[in-house]
Enzyme design. Sequence first.
Site, PDB file in Angstrom:
ATOM      1  N   ASN A 166       0.853  -1.185   0.000  1.00 47.71           N
ATOM      2  CA  ASN A 166       0.000   0.000   0.000  1.00 47.71           C
ATOM      3  C   ASN A 166       0.895   1.244   0.000  1.00 47.71           C
ATOM      4  O   ASN A 166       1.641   1.474   0.957  1.00 47.71           O
ATOM      5  CB  ASN A 166      -0.901  -0.028   1.240  1.00 47.71           C
ATOM      6  CG  ASN A 166      -1.787   1.190   1.364  1.00 47.71           C
ATOM      7  OD1 ASN A 166      -1.903   2.006   0.443  1.00 47.71           O
ATOM      8  ND2 ASN A 166      -2.417   1.336   2.517  1.00 47.71           N
ATOM      9  N   HIS A 212      -9.755   0.707   5.496  1.00 47.50           N
ATOM     10  CA  HIS A 212      -8.424   0.815   6.100  1.00 47.50           C
ATOM     11  C   HIS A 212      -8.505   1.678   7.352  1.00 47.50           C
ATOM     12  O   HIS A 212      -9.351   2.576   7.457  1.00 47.50           O
ATOM     13  CB  HIS A 212      -7.429   1.422   5.101  1.00 47.50           C
ATOM     14  CG  HIS A 212      -6.013   1.349   5.569  1.00 47.50           C
ATOM     15  ND1 HIS A 212      -5.455   2.284   6.409  1.00 47.50           N
ATOM     16  CD2 HIS A 212      -5.035   0.434   5.320  1.00 47.50           C
ATOM     17  CE1 HIS A 212      -4.209   1.959   6.659  1.00 47.50           C
ATOM     18  NE2 HIS A 212      -3.923   0.844   6.012  1.00 47.50           N
ATOM     19  N   GLU A 238      -5.291  -5.359  11.382  1.00 46.96           N
ATOM     20  CA  GLU A 238      -4.204  -4.382  11.527  1.00 46.96           C
ATOM     21  C   GLU A 238      -4.444  -3.525  12.767  1.00 46.96           C
ATOM     22  O   GLU A 238      -5.174  -2.539  12.703  1.00 46.96           O
ATOM     23  CB  GLU A 238      -4.137  -3.456  10.305  1.00 46.96           C
ATOM     24  CG  GLU A 238      -3.690  -4.103   9.024  1.00 46.96           C
ATOM     25  CD  GLU A 238      -3.396  -3.057   7.964  1.00 46.96           C
ATOM     26  OE1 GLU A 238      -2.238  -2.979   7.524  1.00 46.96           O
ATOM     27  OE2 GLU A 238      -4.308  -2.297   7.591  1.00 46.96           O
ATOM     28  N   ILE A 245       0.597   0.180  13.113  1.00 44.23           N
ATOM     29  CA  ILE A 245       0.732   0.597  11.722  1.00 44.23           C
ATOM     30  C   ILE A 245       1.844   1.634  11.585  1.00 44.23           C
ATOM     31  O   ILE A 245       1.903   2.604  12.341  1.00 44.23           O
ATOM     32  CB  ILE A 245      -0.597   1.166  11.191  1.00 44.23           C
ATOM     33  CG1 ILE A 245      -1.649   0.048  11.091  1.00 44.23           C
ATOM     34  CG2 ILE A 245      -0.401   1.811   9.816  1.00 44.23           C
ATOM     35  CD1 ILE A 245      -3.021   0.528  10.678  1.00 44.23           C
ATOM     36  N   GLY A 290       3.286  -3.076  10.626  1.00 44.41           N
ATOM     37  CA  GLY A 290       4.673  -3.330  10.997  1.00 44.41           C
ATOM     38  C   GLY A 290       5.381  -4.407  10.202  1.00 44.41           C
ATOM     39  O   GLY A 290       6.541  -4.709  10.474  1.00 44.41           O
ATOM     40  N   ALA A 345       3.275  -1.094   3.989  1.00 42.99           N
ATOM     41  CA  ALA A 345       3.327   0.193   3.300  1.00 42.99           C
ATOM     42  C   ALA A 345       4.710   0.809   3.415  1.00 42.99           C
ATOM     43  O   ALA A 345       5.521   0.729   2.496  1.00 42.99           O
ATOM     44  CB  ALA A 345       2.260   1.139   3.869  1.00 42.99           C
ATOM     45  N   SER A 346       5.005   1.401   4.566  1.00 44.78           N
ATOM     46  CA  SER A 346       6.250   2.155   4.718  1.00 44.78           C
ATOM     47  C   SER A 346       7.484   1.283   4.530  1.00 44.78           C
ATOM     48  O   SER A 346       8.518   1.772   4.088  1.00 44.78           O
ATOM     49  CB  SER A 346       6.293   2.838   6.096  1.00 44.78           C
ATOM     50  OG  SER A 346       6.156   1.888   7.138  1.00 44.78           O
TER      51      SER A 346
END
Length: 219
Positions: free
Chosen positions: A11, A90, A138, A143, A178, A199-200
């Site tokens: 994402n 989300h 999640e 997150i 995570g 994502a990150s």
Amino acid sequence: MSDSDTLILVNLKAYPCDPVEIAETCAAVADDTGARVAVAPQAAHLAAVADTGVETWAQHVSPVEHGSHTGSTLAEAVADAGATGTLINHSENRLKLADIDASLDAAERAGLETVVCANNPAQSGAAAALGPDAVAVEPPELIGGDVSVATADPAIVEDSVAAVEAVDADVDLFCGAGVSTGEDVTAAGELGATGVLLASGVAKAADPEAVLRDLVSGL
């Protein structure tokens, strides 16, 4: 679900990254390894990402049909742009229960695969009752962090798997929050998850390809 079917869904949120570059990297890693890797970019970038050949997902579809819905993300438009699936609900874009249901209807109308996000096992079971293809648990507090839910609180994943199976055994359980390494993917699978969201870990990585290859090594 076999390892080759396990979904690694990246994402991109609204991070300042090059969505096409990351999509090309994801496509290359998927081609090289046989892993199932998908990218969820901003709606404005869906077509460009889909053009790379990578499996493409929307970050959201609105609970609307064709009509007077300025600012909405129409499921049919998402599909026309090349997306084959969508996230719904989300943690950063929460919906009311009726709107989750309507967004699922919209996605089904457009032929999109669906993953409904949930915070905990109770919400996971409730989401499964709406009939998505998968539920992704999640915990919001994890997150964007460096510790995956499968490591920080494996019971959340195990209990969510049980809650979903109790409602509808045909609904898959994914986990996120995570996730950043192949070990995280392995741990999630051992707890019963058949996909991961992140994502990150990729979007902010100095070397996204290295991160992706590490991730698929956990399959």
